[in-house]
Scaffold this active site. Structure first.
Site, PDB file in Angstrom:
ATOM      1  N   LYS A   9     -58.716 -61.988  79.230  1.00  0.00           N
ATOM      2  CA  LYS A   9     -58.918 -61.128  80.402  1.00  0.00           C
ATOM      3  C   LYS A   9     -58.681 -61.856  81.717  1.00  0.00           C
ATOM      4  CE  LYS A   9     -63.866 -62.107  81.048  1.00  0.00           C
ATOM      5  NZ  LYS A   9     -65.251 -61.679  80.905  1.00  0.00           N
ATOM      6  N   LYS A  12     -74.087 -61.152  75.838  1.00  0.00           N
ATOM      7  CA  LYS A  12     -73.831 -60.205  76.931  1.00  0.00           C
ATOM      8  C   LYS A  12     -74.884 -59.114  76.880  1.00  0.00           C
ATOM      9  CE  LYS A  12     -69.963 -62.284  78.126  1.00  0.00           C
ATOM     10  NZ  LYS A  12     -69.548 -62.790  79.425  1.00  0.00           N
ATOM     11  N   ASP A  56     -74.209 -68.066  79.604  1.00  0.00           N
ATOM     12  CA  ASP A  56     -73.131 -67.695  80.517  1.00  0.00           C
ATOM     13  C   ASP A  56     -73.232 -68.530  81.787  1.00  0.00           C
ATOM     14  OD1 ASP A  56     -70.763 -66.348  81.025  1.00  0.00           O
ATOM     15  OD2 ASP A  56     -71.560 -64.504  80.169  1.00  0.00           O
ATOM     16  N   GLU A  57     -72.153 -68.501  82.576  1.00  0.00           N
ATOM     17  CA  GLU A  57     -72.055 -69.432  83.700  1.00  0.00           C
ATOM     18  C   GLU A  57     -73.110 -69.174  84.776  1.00  0.00           C
ATOM     19  OE1 GLU A  57     -69.677 -67.279  82.823  1.00  0.00           O
ATOM     20  OE2 GLU A  57     -69.714 -65.815  84.457  1.00  0.00           O
ATOM     21  N   LYS A 105     -73.771 -70.097  73.491  1.00  0.00           N
ATOM     22  CA  LYS A 105     -73.506 -70.637  74.831  1.00  0.00           C
ATOM     23  C   LYS A 105     -74.146 -69.742  75.878  1.00  0.00           C
ATOM     24  CE  LYS A 105     -69.660 -70.127  77.492  1.00  0.00           C
ATOM     25  NZ  LYS A 105     -70.251 -69.971  78.815  1.00  0.00           N
ATOM     26  N   HIS A 109     -67.938 -75.529  81.811  1.00  0.00           N
ATOM     27  CA  HIS A 109     -67.438 -74.201  82.193  1.00  0.00           C
ATOM     28  C   HIS A 109     -66.722 -74.365  83.530  1.00  0.00           C
ATOM     29  CE1 HIS A 109     -67.195 -69.969  83.102  1.00  0.00           C
ATOM     30  NE2 HIS A 109     -67.719 -69.662  81.934  1.00  0.00           N
TER      31      HIS A 109
HETATM   32  O1  LIG Z   1     -68.129 -67.565  80.074  1.00  0.00           O
HETATM   33  C1  LIG Z   1     -67.182 -67.087  79.458  1.00  0.00           C
HETATM   34  O2  LIG Z   1     -66.278 -67.775  79.028  1.00  0.00           O
HETATM   35  C2  LIG Z   1     -67.130 -65.589  79.334  1.00  0.00           C
HETATM   36  O3  LIG Z   1     -68.410 -65.133  79.553  1.00  0.00           O
HETATM   37  C3  LIG Z   1     -66.574 -65.047  78.072  1.00  0.00           C
HETATM   38  O4  LIG Z   1     -66.952 -63.691  77.940  1.00  0.00           O
HETATM   39  P1  LIG Z   1     -66.018 -62.595  77.255  1.00  0.00           P
HETATM   40  O5  LIG Z   1     -65.620 -63.145  75.920  1.00  0.00           O
HETATM   41  O6  LIG Z   1     -66.885 -61.372  77.147  1.00  0.00           O
HETATM   42  O7  LIG Z   1     -64.856 -62.382  78.135  1.00  0.00           O
HETATM   43 MG   LIG Z   2     -68.858 -66.159  81.257  1.00  0.00          MG
END
Ligand SMILES: O=C(O)[C@H](O)COP(=O)(O)O
Ligand SMILES: [Mg+2]
Length: 415
Positions: free
Chosen positions: A310, A151, A179-180, A177, A269
């Site tokens: 979340k 991040k 991110d999407e 990984k 994903h």
């Molecule tokens: O792609 C994902 O699953 C999320 O980016 C996870 O991110 P987070 O752990 O910061 O919510």
């Molecule tokens: Mg993500």
């Protein structure tokens, strides 16, 4: 078909044959329609009927579906095998989750579940590896494997991204990984990221003595995805990551074929799944999306955090159980719990979902007050403590990274 009307698609005395695909829907009929009329229209529009009584000359193959059960708003429909093109998921979904989703005869309709018959199932490859990746790639034994996504999700340069990955790997995380929404943007090009990450992976493996791997996001138009899959194989990867909902199941099937040639696993994903499954009583359930993903052959799939993270999620436990259940001999899928997780949530997560999972944390690692490396250590410590059956606070007393993480987030569920 001559003279056939909607009512001909409803028969509550009908018993589906083993070869039929049985779908369970939740149906809210339109205000001016009773349930029997709505259910028969669901079976009609999703198989071979339409709004009008048809006049057809000569004999044709009868591919009518049958609504055979109505229980409250729950409707079951049986579809004949020959309605479907073997191995063509797009065609199947155009039947069972197609026009009916927008039909005025229903206010809301949700495809809740499917019972996949053997012959149709056998026309799909299923996962190449499934949850066996935990052992075959990582030798993880009884513990969940772990992943992290750097991040901010976009904006890190290639060097920054790779450095975050290296710190996470050496802190004890198994998988880096993407991110999407990170693919091949100018600030972090795909090829550079791939090559430099594999260099960092090699260093992390040498340093830790543990196997490390990378879920690089190949999502793009299908031809580009295939080139990226080839590139990952050439450079020595074990996995590709695909945003399976946004790129579509036909593309996933094509990627699955290419991965077979290279012996690569697929991390799926599910970004955009909530457009299908979040509105109550409408759309396509995550359970069915997970079934489709398994048939098309992904090895790992995001299925939620059992309400601890979340993001809203539907029945992670039930979906994970289905992914592990027998499906005419197809391999299982490893569930990925992701979205708002941090070390303090690990014991409860494992209690709810078991250890045959991948636990992924982004913010819960990179938001650690002492940085990514400490955050990775804290997550791994939480996993190790949980698997050993040691209370997290007790373990934290001996492990400062975990203590700091618990001090910051406790066991709270983020929003
Ligand atoms: O792609 C994902 O699953 C999320 O980016 C996870 O991110 P987070 O752990 O910061 O919510
Ligand atoms: Mg993500």
């Amino acid at each position: 078909m001559a003279g056939i009307t909607y009512e001909d698609f409803l028969d509550t005395s009908y018993e589906p044959a083993d070869s039929e695909l049985v779908c369970t829907f939740s149906v809210d009929p339109a205000a001016d329609m009773d349930m029997a009329a709505a259910a028969s229209r669901v079976a009609s529009e999703s198989s071979n009927g339409t709004w009008a009584e048809l006049q057809v000359d000569g004999e044709i193959t009868d591919l009518s579906a049958t609504a055979f059960e109505i229980d409250g708003r729950r409707v079951q429909v049986a579809y004949p095998d020959s309605l479907f093109e073997a191995g063509n998921m797009a065609q199947i979904l155009s039947c069972i989750a197609g026009n009916i989703m927008g039909m005025k005869a229903v206010d809301r309709i949700r495809l809740l579940d499917c019972e996949w018959p053997e012959a149709l199932t056998a026309s799909f490859p299923g996962p190449r590896f499934g949850s066996a990746v935990r052992e075959s790639i990582f030798g993880a034994g009884d513990r969940p494997i772990t992943a992290t996504v750097p991040k901010p999700k976009v904006g890190l340069s290639t060097d920054q991204h790779v450095q975050v990955g290296y710190e996470a790997w050496t802190g004890g995380i198994d998988l880096l990984k993407d991110d999407e929404n990170l693919t091949d943007q100018p600030f972090n090009p795909f090829r550079d990221r791939l090559i430099e990450s594999f260099g960092a992976r090699d260093r992390a493996e040498a340093e830790t003595g543990e196997k490390k791997s990378y879920l690089i996001n190949v999502t793009a138009d299908t031809n580009t995805m295939l080139e990226r899959v080839d590139m990952v194989a050439e450079e020595g990867g074990e996995y590709v990551m695909v945003d399976v909902i946004t790129c579509g199941w036909a593309a996933v099937q094509t990627v699955r074929d290419q991965c077979e040639k290279h012996d690569l696993a697929i991390h799926a994903h599910r970004a955009m799944h909530a457009a299908f499954d979040r509105v109550p009583n409408h759309g396509v359930s995550m359970r069915v999306l997970a079934q489709v993903a398994r048939l098309c052959g992904v090895d790992q799939l995001h299925t939620g955090t059992a309400d601890l993270g979340k993001l809203e999620n539907e029945d992670s436990r039930g979906i994970n159980d289905w992914l592990a259940s027998d499906l005419h001999g197809l391999r299982d899928v490893l569930p990925v719990a992701s979205g708002g997780l941090h070390p303090g949530l690990v014991p409860e997560l494992v209690d709810r979902l078991g250890t045959n999972i991948c636990i992924q944390a982004g913010g819960g690692i990179h938001g650690h007050p002492d940085g990514t490396h400490a955050g990775a250590k804290a997550l791994r410590q939480a996993v190790d403590a949980t698997v050993a059956g040691v209370d997290l606070d007790e373990y934290a007393a001996e492990h400062p990274e975990l203590e700091t993480a618990i001090g910051k987030w406790g066991t709270e569920t983020p929003r």
